[in-house]
Design an enzyme around this catalytic site. Structure first.
Site, mmCIF file in Angstrom:
data_model
loop_
_atom_site.group_PDB
_atom_site.id
_atom_site.type_symbol
_atom_site.label_atom_id
_atom_site.label_comp_id
_atom_site.label_asym_id
_atom_site.label_seq_id
_atom_site.Cartn_x
_atom_site.Cartn_y
_atom_site.Cartn_z
ATOM 1 N N SER A 3 -1.765 -5.533 4.888
ATOM 2 C CA SER A 3 -2.111 -6.207 3.640
ATOM 3 C C SER A 3 -2.066 -7.722 3.808
ATOM 4 O O SER A 3 -2.898 -8.445 3.255
ATOM 5 C CB SER A 3 -1.162 -5.759 2.526
ATOM 6 O OG SER A 3 -1.634 -6.179 1.262
ATOM 7 N N ALA B 279 7.574 -0.472 7.365
ATOM 8 C CA ALA B 279 8.170 0.302 6.289
ATOM 9 C C ALA B 279 7.260 1.373 5.717
ATOM 10 O O ALA B 279 7.617 2.033 4.742
ATOM 11 C CB ALA B 279 8.610 -0.647 5.165
ATOM 12 N N GLY B 280 6.048 1.540 6.268
ATOM 13 C CA GLY B 280 5.160 2.569 5.757
ATOM 14 C C GLY B 280 4.407 2.189 4.503
ATOM 15 O O GLY B 280 3.829 3.052 3.843
ATOM 16 N N GLY C 235 2.044 -5.535 6.926
ATOM 17 C CA GLY C 235 1.320 -6.366 7.887
ATOM 18 C C GLY C 235 -0.177 -6.284 7.697
ATOM 19 O O GLY C 235 -0.890 -7.290 7.791
ATOM 20 N N ASP D 27 -5.205 0.407 8.659
ATOM 21 C CA ASP D 27 -4.978 0.150 7.237
ATOM 22 C C ASP D 27 -5.675 -1.100 6.713
ATOM 23 O O ASP D 27 -5.717 -1.304 5.489
ATOM 24 C CB ASP D 27 -3.477 0.021 6.961
ATOM 25 C CG ASP D 27 -2.771 1.364 6.978
ATOM 26 O OD1 ASP D 27 -3.443 2.392 6.814
ATOM 27 O OD2 ASP D 27 -1.535 1.376 7.150
ATOM 28 N N LYS E 115 0.861 -1.188 0.000
ATOM 29 C CA LYS E 115 0.000 0.000 0.000
ATOM 30 C C LYS E 115 0.895 1.235 0.000
ATOM 31 O O LYS E 115 1.801 1.352 0.817
ATOM 32 C CB LYS E 115 -0.891 0.015 1.244
ATOM 33 C CG LYS E 115 -1.638 1.326 1.483
ATOM 34 C CD LYS E 115 -2.208 1.398 2.884
ATOM 35 C CE LYS E 115 -1.143 1.440 3.949
ATOM 36 N NZ LYS E 115 -0.379 2.720 3.992
ATOM 37 N N PRO F 219 9.577 -5.225 3.084
ATOM 38 C CA PRO F 219 10.222 -4.928 4.368
ATOM 39 C C PRO F 219 9.191 -4.632 5.443
ATOM 40 O O PRO F 219 8.082 -4.165 5.156
ATOM 41 C CB PRO F 219 11.069 -3.682 4.047
ATOM 42 C CG PRO F 219 10.446 -3.081 2.836
ATOM 43 C CD PRO F 219 9.863 -4.208 2.058
#
Length: 274
Positions: free
Chosen positions: A98, A91-92, A96, A126, A9, A88
Site C-alpha cells: 500500500s 503483518a498480512g 508495504g 498486492d 488491506k 505493523p
C-alpha cells in the site's frame, strides 16, 4: 507537495487454488481496505531522499529493500519521500504494498502521467489491488483484479500481537495447495449481517499453516472471537494480523477499547472496511 493515504488491506477471504511451475501460488481473495493506514508525502527535490517517521518507524528499511524506494525508482524524477508509518510490518495487511501504491499515485500526480510505469507488477502481488483502493476480488498471482461494487461496509477490530510472520514459511507449511475457489458470483446488494454470514462460509487457507508457524495467532483469534457482538474472527493474508467483524461502528469501537485494555502490548485498531 503531494500527500497520499496508504490504507491497510484486509483479506476477508484467501483461497489458495494452485501453484505454478515457477513456484508462485494462485489465489482467490476478496479484499477490502481500512480507514487506518500509513501516510506518504512526496515532494520534488534535486536528488532522491527517503525518510521514515511515525510511531512504527523503528526497523523499517530505508534502502531499496523498501517497496517505496523501488516504486519511486520507476519514475524519472528525483523526489523527497516521507513515509509516516502507523501499520505493523510483515503483518498480512499489505502495508508495504500500500505504501508503494501510494508512492506511485503521488508521483503520477506530480508528473501528470496517467499511465502506470513499467515494472509495477514486479513490485509484488498486492500492489495492483492497492492501486485500486476499493473492494476487489484478486485472482491468479495478484494480476487479475476485479472491483466488487455493491458490498456493504464492514466494521472491524484489527489486532496484531507484535510478531512478524514470514510469508514463505507459511506457504511452505501449507499442506494442500489446490483448494476450491470462491463461488463464481460474489454477493451483491446485501446487508452487513448477511455479508458477514457469507464470509463465514469462506476461508483463509493460510490460517492453519500460520498457526503452526506462529501459535500466538490462535490467542489473537480467540480474543477477537470472544469480544462482545463479534460475528466472525479470521486472519488476514499470511498473518499475524487478525480481524473481528461487527455489525456497527459503535460495537467495533467498544470492542477495540476492551481488547486494548486486555492486551496493551498488541497493536489494536477499530476500522471501517470498504
Amino acid at each position: 507537495m503531494t500527500k497520499v493515504f496508504a490504507p491497510a488491506k484486509v483479506n476477508l477471504t484467501l483461497h489458495v487454488t494452485g501453484q505454478r511451475k515457477d513456484g508462485y501460488h494462485l489465489l482467490d481473495s476478496l479484499v477490502m481496505f481500512a480507514d487506518v493506514g500509513d501516510r506518504v508525502t512526496v515532494m520534488s527535490a534535486p536528488k532522491p531522499l527517503f525518510e521514515v517517521t511515525g510511531p512504527r518507524a523503528t526497523g523499517v528499511p530505508t534502502d531499496d529493500t523498501n517497496l517505496v524506494v523501488r516504486a519511486a525508482a520507476l519514475f524519472d524524477i528525483p523526489a523527497h519521500i516521507i513515509l509516516s508509518k502507523y501499520l505493523p510490518a510483515s503483518a498480512g495487511i499489505g502495508g508495504g504494498s500500500s505504501d508503494a501504491a501510494a508512492t506511485i499515485l503521488a508521483l503520477s500526480e506530480i508528473t501528470g502521467d496517467t499511465c502506470l510505469p513499467e515494472g509495477v507488477t514486479d513490485l509484488g502481488a498486492d500492489v495492483r489491488v492497492c492501486l485500486m483502493r476499493q473492494a476487489a476480488r484478486m485472482r491468479g498471482i495478484g494480476e487479475d483484479v476485479i472491483p466488487c461494487p455493491g458490498l456493504p461496509p464492514l466494521f472491524a477490530v484489527l489486532a496484531n500481537p507484535g510478531i512478524e510472520v514470514p510469508t514463505p514459511a507459511v506457504f511452505k507449511a501449507l499442506a494442500n495447495k489446490a483448494n476450491p475457489p470462491m463461488p463464481k458470483r460474489l454477493p451483491h446488494g446485501i446487508k452487513t449481517r448477511e455479508f458477514i454470514d457469507w464470509l463465514a462460509s469462506q476461508r483463509n487457507d493460510l490460517e492453519p499453516p500460520a498457526l503452526s508457524t506462529a501459535p500466538v495467532i490462535a490467542d489473537v483469534l480467540q480474543a477477537l472471537a470472544s469480544l462482545p457482538e463479534a460475528r466472525l474472527a479470521r486472519m488476514s493474508g499470511s498473518g499475524a494480523t487478525c480481524f473481528a467483524l461487527f455489525e456497527t461502528d459503535k460495537a467495533a469501537k467498544g470492542a477495540a477499547q476492551l481488547l486494548s485494555d486486555q492486551q496493551p502490548a498488541w497493536w489494536i485498531e477499530p476500522a471501517r472496511l470498504s
